[in-house]
Write an enzyme that holds these catalytic residues in place. Sequence first.
Site, PDB file in Angstrom:
ATOM      1  N   PRO A 164      36.282  67.386  28.916  1.00 60.32           N
ATOM      2  CA  PRO A 164      36.501  67.448  27.467  1.00 60.32           C
ATOM      3  C   PRO A 164      37.793  66.767  27.031  1.00 60.32           C
ATOM      4  O   PRO A 164      37.924  66.373  25.873  1.00 60.32           O
ATOM      5  CB  PRO A 164      36.556  68.957  27.178  1.00 60.32           C
ATOM      6  CG  PRO A 164      35.862  69.603  28.325  1.00 60.32           C
ATOM      7  CD  PRO A 164      36.109  68.733  29.507  1.00 60.32           C
ATOM      8  N   GLU A 197      36.951  76.236  35.658  1.00 58.18           N
ATOM      9  CA  GLU A 197      37.924  76.090  34.589  1.00 58.18           C
ATOM     10  C   GLU A 197      38.444  74.655  34.445  1.00 58.18           C
ATOM     11  O   GLU A 197      38.842  74.236  33.375  1.00 58.18           O
ATOM     12  CB  GLU A 197      39.111  77.038  34.832  1.00 58.18           C
ATOM     13  CG  GLU A 197      40.136  77.082  33.715  1.00 58.18           C
ATOM     14  CD  GLU A 197      39.569  77.637  32.412  1.00 58.18           C
ATOM     15  OE1 GLU A 197      40.138  77.324  31.354  1.00 58.18           O
ATOM     16  OE2 GLU A 197      38.559  78.364  32.455  1.00 58.18           O
ATOM     17  N   ARG A 257      20.013  51.427  30.326  1.00 57.48           N
ATOM     18  CA  ARG A 257      19.176  50.718  29.356  1.00 57.48           C
ATOM     19  C   ARG A 257      19.782  49.382  28.934  1.00 57.48           C
ATOM     20  O   ARG A 257      19.105  48.549  28.350  1.00 57.48           O
ATOM     21  CB  ARG A 257      18.910  51.601  28.132  1.00 57.48           C
ATOM     22  CG  ARG A 257      20.121  51.882  27.281  1.00 57.48           C
ATOM     23  CD  ARG A 257      19.839  52.972  26.245  1.00 57.48           C
ATOM     24  NE  ARG A 257      18.633  52.704  25.501  1.00 57.48           N
ATOM     25  CZ  ARG A 257      18.537  51.877  24.472  1.00 57.48           C
ATOM     26  NH1 ARG A 257      19.614  51.215  24.090  1.00 57.48           N
ATOM     27  NH2 ARG A 257      17.409  51.703  23.835  1.00 57.48           N
ATOM     28  N   ASP A 312      20.467  47.892  18.608  1.00 54.60           N
ATOM     29  CA  ASP A 312      20.594  49.334  18.449  1.00 54.60           C
ATOM     30  C   ASP A 312      21.757  49.699  17.543  1.00 54.60           C
ATOM     31  O   ASP A 312      22.720  48.949  17.397  1.00 54.60           O
ATOM     32  CB  ASP A 312      20.822  50.008  19.810  1.00 54.60           C
ATOM     33  CG  ASP A 312      19.539  50.167  20.598  1.00 54.60           C
ATOM     34  OD1 ASP A 312      18.462  50.106  19.984  1.00 54.60           O
ATOM     35  OD2 ASP A 312      19.619  50.350  21.822  1.00 54.60           O
TER      36      ASP A 312
END
Length: 249
Positions: free
Chosen positions: A88, A115, A153, A168
């Site tokens: 994160p 953690e 992709r 895209d």
Amino acid sequence: MKIDILTLFPEMFSGVTGSSIIKNAIEKGLVNVDATDFRPFSTHRQGHVDDYPYGGGAGMLLMAQPLFDAVAHLKAEGVKPRVILLDPAGVPYTQKLAEELAQEEQLIMICGHYEGYDERIREHLVTDEISIGDYILTGGEVGAMAIMDSVVRLLPGALGNDQSAVTDSFSTGLLEHPHYTRPADFRGLTVPDVLMSGHHANIERWRHEESLRRTASRRPDMLDVYPLSDADLTFLKAEVLYDPNKKEQ
């Protein structure tokens, strides 16, 4: 390309690698994907890969030794891989970064649990720390799947039409324009006339303006860095969609 995923749950990846675009790319020989359990690399007598943090605190941390040894084992000879830590605290993942990673010969992704990580993993083992969003998941596996899908992709030959990846959303700097298919009239809901006209220049202009409209409405922040032409600015101002002199819309 070679993609290696270090995880405590390699079975989670069987569905992803056995389906859709990634499966086709593997069968074509465009990419080789392996999910490896890094627990067997632990030298701990009980096979532990986590331990308590020095100084105390909640939770357990992944130990440095198993991951250092696992990465060393997976490194292809003569290749300097990108070693990615799913975390994160990493940089936000973007299409631009996906395009960059798609140029590499080998990616090694580390999926964390518990953690967090021993800081020496960040400082001395990985080349990239990546976050797929401002939220917390149980582990890094879902993030690794997202990165793998977005990268594979982009490999030449992975899609039925390579141009699909180029147009895209995010690849062009704008969100993608609306699309329609048959029938032209569905329960009174009709396809815009311009798409039925056969006039390619008008169709391209309409698509570009609709991309501008959608981006201004949903992601105006993207227009702050997009190279808007004079015609783009005229359109956006006429539609009262975007003012480049305002930071917040």
